[in-house]
Write a protein that holds these residues in place. Structure first.
Motif, PDB file in Angstrom:
ATOM      1  N   GLY A 211       3.923   5.005   7.594  1.00 57.67           N
ATOM      2  CA  GLY A 211       4.845   4.426   8.567  1.00 57.67           C
ATOM      3  C   GLY A 211       6.253   4.201   8.055  1.00 57.67           C
ATOM      4  O   GLY A 211       7.202   4.216   8.837  1.00 57.67           O
ATOM      5  N   HIS A 212       6.429   3.961   6.757  1.00 63.93           N
ATOM      6  CA  HIS A 212       7.767   3.707   6.218  1.00 63.93           C
ATOM      7  C   HIS A 212       8.342   4.928   5.524  1.00 63.93           C
ATOM      8  O   HIS A 212       9.344   4.829   4.798  1.00 63.93           O
ATOM      9  N   ALA A 213       7.739   6.093   5.756  1.00 63.26           N
ATOM     10  CA  ALA A 213       8.195   7.313   5.108  1.00 63.26           C
ATOM     11  C   ALA A 213       9.386   7.920   5.838  1.00 63.26           C
ATOM     12  O   ALA A 213       9.496   7.848   7.063  1.00 63.26           O
ATOM     13  N   ILE A 237      17.758   0.050  10.945  1.00 60.91           N
ATOM     14  CA  ILE A 237      17.122  -0.278  12.217  1.00 60.91           C
ATOM     15  C   ILE A 237      15.656   0.109  12.187  1.00 60.91           C
ATOM     16  O   ILE A 237      15.275   1.104  11.548  1.00 60.91           O
ATOM     17  N   TYR A 238      14.817  -0.701  12.843  1.00 59.84           N
ATOM     18  CA  TYR A 238      13.419  -0.362  13.081  1.00 59.84           C
ATOM     19  C   TYR A 238      13.244  -0.150  14.597  1.00 59.84           C
ATOM     20  O   TYR A 238      14.219  -0.109  15.342  1.00 59.84           O
ATOM     21  N   GLY A 239      12.003  -0.022  15.026  1.00 65.92           N
ATOM     22  CA  GLY A 239      11.754   0.194  16.444  1.00 65.92           C
ATOM     23  C   GLY A 239      11.738   1.667  16.784  1.00 65.92           C
ATOM     24  O   GLY A 239      11.644   2.535  15.911  1.00 65.92           O
ATOM     25  N   ARG A 244      16.986   5.354  14.884  1.00 65.04           N
ATOM     26  CA  ARG A 244      15.889   5.147  13.923  1.00 65.04           C
ATOM     27  C   ARG A 244      15.343   6.500  13.471  1.00 65.04           C
ATOM     28  O   ARG A 244      15.141   6.727  12.276  1.00 65.04           O
ATOM     29  N   LEU A 245      15.141   7.400  14.410  1.00 65.89           N
ATOM     30  CA  LEU A 245      14.618   8.721  14.066  1.00 65.89           C
ATOM     31  C   LEU A 245      15.610   9.493  13.209  1.00 65.89           C
ATOM     32  O   LEU A 245      15.227  10.123  12.210  1.00 65.89           O
ATOM     33  N   VAL A 266       8.583  13.518  11.038  1.00 71.38           N
ATOM     34  CA  VAL A 266       8.706  12.104  11.402  1.00 71.38           C
ATOM     35  C   VAL A 266       8.908  12.009  12.904  1.00 71.38           C
ATOM     36  O   VAL A 266       9.600  12.824  13.516  1.00 71.38           O
ATOM     37  N   TRP A 267       8.283  11.004  13.525  1.00 73.72           N
ATOM     38  CA  TRP A 267       8.448  10.811  14.963  1.00 73.72           C
ATOM     39  C   TRP A 267       8.194   9.361  15.300  1.00 73.72           C
ATOM     40  O   TRP A 267       7.679   8.600  14.478  1.00 73.72           O
ATOM     41  N   SER A 268       8.602   8.966  16.526  1.00 76.90           N
ATOM     42  CA  SER A 268       8.513   7.581  16.955  1.00 76.90           C
ATOM     43  C   SER A 268       9.166   6.686  15.898  1.00 76.90           C
ATOM     44  O   SER A 268      10.034   7.118  15.151  1.00 76.90           O
ATOM     45  N   GLY A 269       8.791   5.428  15.833  1.00 69.62           N
ATOM     46  CA  GLY A 269       9.416   4.525  14.869  1.00 69.62           C
ATOM     47  C   GLY A 269       8.778   4.562  13.494  1.00 69.62           C
ATOM     48  O   GLY A 269       9.450   4.445  12.470  1.00 69.62           O
TER      49      GLY A 269
END
Length: 408
Positions: A211-213, A237-239, A244-245, A266-269
């Motif tokens: 998730g944090h990659a 930014i997160y979310g 973010r992307l 990578v996709w979504s948050g």
């Protein structure tokens, strides 16, 4: 935990606050974050251990045992053999290392027998974690920006080292080795007297928790003296958003984009689909040069499978980067992001002069045409700083780039 620490420091005697802490611990114990795992579950376990040591009675014992059960599994799972946190973010490493130090401090203060039996293994892990942190710092004393990482969220590295020292854990102040590779994490640091570099040949993170990659395979960050010069984008930014992307995508890092796609999807948050697998191929150290070579297969998912290989060589007055694309491609661009304090002036198609705040001059030279582009850098959450980057378009399968310190 903050309620508990405040209550003890203020030397209060408020039964209603104790009841509230008990209720909070009870609520937490019924909604542990097994669906997220990672640093979330670690924080749950730590909170239960604090509650168990603070409160009294049967419920307190249950909180303590439940918290220790989580930590006994998660500490060896989340801290790799080289000391790094397995989510491979220097920022999260600082957060989790601080958590571990607080657990050691709690053992000292409480004298709890169950905690005391864990002090030795936890201390060994903390020592390795401190060495890992020192390796991943820039000479300015702050964290590097690989994966989700920013300044100002975790305790500062200096606070962490001071806290560790107060607990009897020390890190050597010896001169850094020319090459220090964190094998399990997948990062290497090259240190010369005047400049240093951190190279990312890591995986995206745990298979079950990326998730944090970021899609930053084979990226690097480079400092000249105390000044950062080449920087990854950071995280502001997160979310779920386009920004973010963008910050997670390959083009926001000092590496190569092939056919306009990211090295890892990578996709979504906080999601990653198909992921690059990085391989450290070889390294060498001599009196005048340190070289490290790695590759990744993230572009093998393309119709024409492409492997990206990068060799980074450092000499006392020069950095050389050689990128090789093995396979056919339609387009490829190498990105080199500059710290906002760096001024860039295009001299000709393949030469750019970089000037640092104190007047040092660096010549950026590429085999192919390069151009200066406006972009942004994100050293802290909520912060977006105007900056520049250099883009180099591949014309062949090999791209050689050099950065030379110019005497002025």
């Amino acid at each position: 935990m903050n309620w508990i620490k405040w209550y003890k420091r203020a030397k209060l005697n408020k039964p209603e606050i104790i009841r509230s802490i008990d209720l909070q611990a009870k609520a937490l114990s019924k909604q542990l974050e097994y669906h997220i795992l990672g640093n979330h579950l670690f924080a749950n376990g730590k909170a239960l251990v604090f509650s168990g040591c603070f409160l009294k009675g049967i419920a307190a014992d249950k909180y303590l045992d439940s918290g220790l059960k989580i930590l006994d599994r998660e500490i060896p799972e989340q801290f790799l053999k080289d000391g790094g946190h397995f989510e491979l973010s220097p920022m999260y490493h600082c957060i989790l290392l601080w958590d571990l130090l607080e657990l050691l401090h709690l053992a000292q203060l409480s004298g709890n027998t169950k905690l005391n039996t864990r002090v030795e293994p936890w201390s060994d892990i903390a020592r390795k974690g401190l060495i890992w942190l020192k390796t991943m710092l820039h000479p300015d004393g702050e964290v590097s920006f690989f994966n989700d990482s920013a300044i100002g969220i975790a305790a500062t590295p200096q606070q962490i080292f001071a806290y560790a020292q107060s607990l009897g854990l020390f890190v050597s102040e010896s001169v850094p080795e020319p090459l220090h590779t964190l094998s399990e994490s997948g990062y290497s640091k090259i240190s010369m007297p005047d400049h240093s570099l951190i190279f990312d040949h890591a995986q995206v993170g745990p298979d079950y928790l990326p998730g944090h990659a970021h899609a930053d395979s084979l990226s690097f960050e480079w400092s000249l003296g105390l000044q950062r010069v080449f920087v990854n984008s950071g995280t502001s930014i997160y979310g779920v958003s386009a920004e973010r992307l963008r910050q997670r995508q390959t083009a926001a890092h000092n590496t190569v984009v092939v056919n306009g796609v990211d090295s890892s999807e990578v996709w979504s948050g906080f999601r990653v689909a198909r992921r690059a697998k990085a391989t450290l191929e070889n390294s060498s150290v001599s009196d005048e040069m340190v070289t490290i070579t790695a590759s990744h297969d993230g572009y093998c998912r393309l119709s024409d499978k492409v492997v990206h290989r990068r060799s980074v060589s450092m000499m006392p007055n020069q950095l050389q980067v050689k990128d090789t694309l093995i396979g056919r491609y339609h387009s490829a661009v190498a990105h080199f992001h500059l710290h906002p304090n760096i001024t860039a002036v295009q001299k000709d198609d393949t030469n750019i002069m970089l000037t640092l705040p104190k007047g040092q001059v660096v010549q950026f030279k590429s085999a192919f045409c390069c151009r200066i582009i406006k972009t942004t850098w994100h050293p802290r959450f909520g912060q977006s700083v105007p900056s520049l980057k250099i883009e180099v378009q591949f014309k062949e399968n090999e791209l050689a780039t050099s950065v030379t310190l110019v005497k002025v």
